[in-house]
Write an enzyme that holds these catalytic residues in place. Structure first.
Site: not given
Length: 459
Positions: A382, A162, A79, A284, A334, A82, A313, A409
């Site tokens: 953010d 999943c 996949c 999120q 935004d 991950c 943001y 992030c």
């Protein structure tokens, strides 16, 4: 460098890279090996030779790390969603702290060697945490399949169960695939130039169990029968929408979204308050850890009743509204119109009259606000994975709000942006939060405090 493709070599893994791969040196040549762990001694085969590094495929492990575990996912290696499920979870948290250190060492913002980088805050149960599912669709052997593309390929991996996805969202997408077959709905295929459904998005509210479903299509399709069957089978579905995207780019969504059935937004909760989420609005992916992330942001910014806050943001306003009863005013912006509509609606529903939201890019809106006389004393950013725009960085260095929190992030763009920000601000601490267990991604909250003396002057 004398290495060649298909050559087999022994290797000792010295560390792990930003994508979760093992890194070692063979005769001074950097070698990247997905699936290998720090401290392991392996045998690998070269798959790609670049100017100053090579990539390789793991063949055998001669000395195994004591932190290696068997991935619970049967399609883990195929996949690619991950990257570090084969690493024990507590060591995943250590790895994510190390990611920050690696990025800082690469970009070298002033004083990075002494930054207080705190231990990553993890999850007690790091499974089924993703409240939003976004799977591509294709047709194989006469049946519709949904899943993710294998890394660096056009091969779609069919995903039926999943282990990091919310279980209800997975059940819904599985049923959608069956119904697309039953109703003979066309499915997108760029290689065969077939138009139709290309992406399925399912989002569930952790607080209310309400579900949104979006069909992203490259042409109009008749979804009446599917909607009737789905909403009868899954009463949790409250919104069904269609988004039109006929472009050949990698962008998931097009500009036009229509509600086909149900309400225009669902309700979610964070830090004991409720807010609306329209289908296109960002929120999120991990609601449980979002509580942790926002709590850390609240602590780090440490606002007073006299502060004027900018929430850059802002999305649906979820972070900024957590501060609204603690500050004099909140402003946010935004680029997604639906997000701004949600932010205004959420502020009104909570009874706040000290908020203002505007559609536009942060790098354009914030300078305009300052020029119009809005003097923000506190700022929370953010940004997307691309980090802060250069124009916005210049604005921050010019107007210098006293307090700032950077929610990141992407550790690489965070470290890059800190090179500029530390000209004015000191890094008080960096708190890593594991929003994406079993992946090589991490989130970080950075507390920045304005230096008492600096070389930048206000204009």
């Amino acid at each position: 460098m004398n290495l060649r493709v298909k050559q087999k070599i022994p290797l000792k893994i010295k560390r792990m890279g930003i994508n979760g791969e093992g890194i070692g040196f063979y005769k001074r040549t950097l070698v990247f090996v997905p699936g290998a762990l720090k401290g392991e001694e392996i045998f690998c085969q070269i798959t790609s030779v670049k100017h100053n590094f090579v990539q390789a495929r793991l063949l055998t492990i001669n000395k195994k790390s004591k932190f290696r575990v068997r991935p619970a996912c049967p399609i883990y290696e195929e996949c690619g969603g991950c990257q570090i499920m084969h690493l024990r979870y507590d060591k995943q948290l250590d790895f994510k702290k190390d990611l920050l250190k690696q990025a800082l060492k690469k970009f070298k913002p002033q004083g990075y060697e002494t930054y207080d980088i705190r231990a990553t805050i993890g999850m007690e149960h790091p499974q089924h945490y993703r409240a939003k599912l976004q799977f591509q669709t294709r047709k194989f052997g006469g049946s519709v399949r949904a899943g993710l593309f294998k890394e660096q390929s056009h091969h779609l991996v069919d995903i039926k169960d999943c282990l990091i996805q919310d279980e209800l969202t997975q059940k819904i997408v599985n049923r959608v695939c069956q119904l697309l077959d039953d109703y003979n709905i066309p499915v997108y295929d760029e290689r065969r130039h077939f138009a139709g459904v290309r992406t399925i998005m399912v989002r569930k509210s952790q607080a209310t169990n309400q579900v949104q479903l979006i069909f992203v299509t490259s042409k109009e399709v008749n979804l009446v029968g599917i909607i009737r069957d789905l909403t009868g089978y899954f009463p949790e579905i409250k919104t069904v929408a269609v988004n039109f995207n006929s472009s050949k780019s990698s962008a998931i969504y097009g500009q036009k979204t229509e509600i086909l059935w149900g309400i225009d937004s669902i309700s979610e909760e964070v830090l004991d308050y409720s807010f609306s989420l329209s289908p296109r609005a960002f929120y999120q992916l991990n609601p449980q850890q979002t509580q942790v992330l926002y709590h850390q942001a609240l602590q780090a910014l440490d606002v007073t009743a006299e502060d004027h806050l900018i929430d850059a943001y802002c999305g649906v306003g979820s972070i900024g509204l957590a501060f609204a009863n603690k500050v004099k005013s909140v402003r946010g912006m935004d680029i997604i119109p639906e997000a701004i509509t949600d932010a205004k609606r959420n502020a009104e529903r909570m009874g706040y009259t000290n908020t203002y939201y505007e559609m536009g890019k942060a790098e354009n809106v914030i300078p305009k606000w300052y020029k119009d006389g809005y003097q923000a004393s506190a700022l929370i950013v953010d940004p997307p994975r691309t980090g802060l725009d250069e124009k916005l960085l210049k604005t921050l260095l010019t107007y210098q709000p006293e307090k700032m929190v950077y929610v990141s992030c992407n550790v690489s763009t965070l470290a890059r942006d800190l090179v500029q920000l530390v000209k004015v601000y000191e890094v008080n601490y960096i708190q890593s939060v594991d929003m994406f267990p079993h992946t090589a991604r991490t989130e970080a909250v950075v507390k920045l405090v304005k230096r008492k003396q600096n070389s930048c002057s206000k204009k």
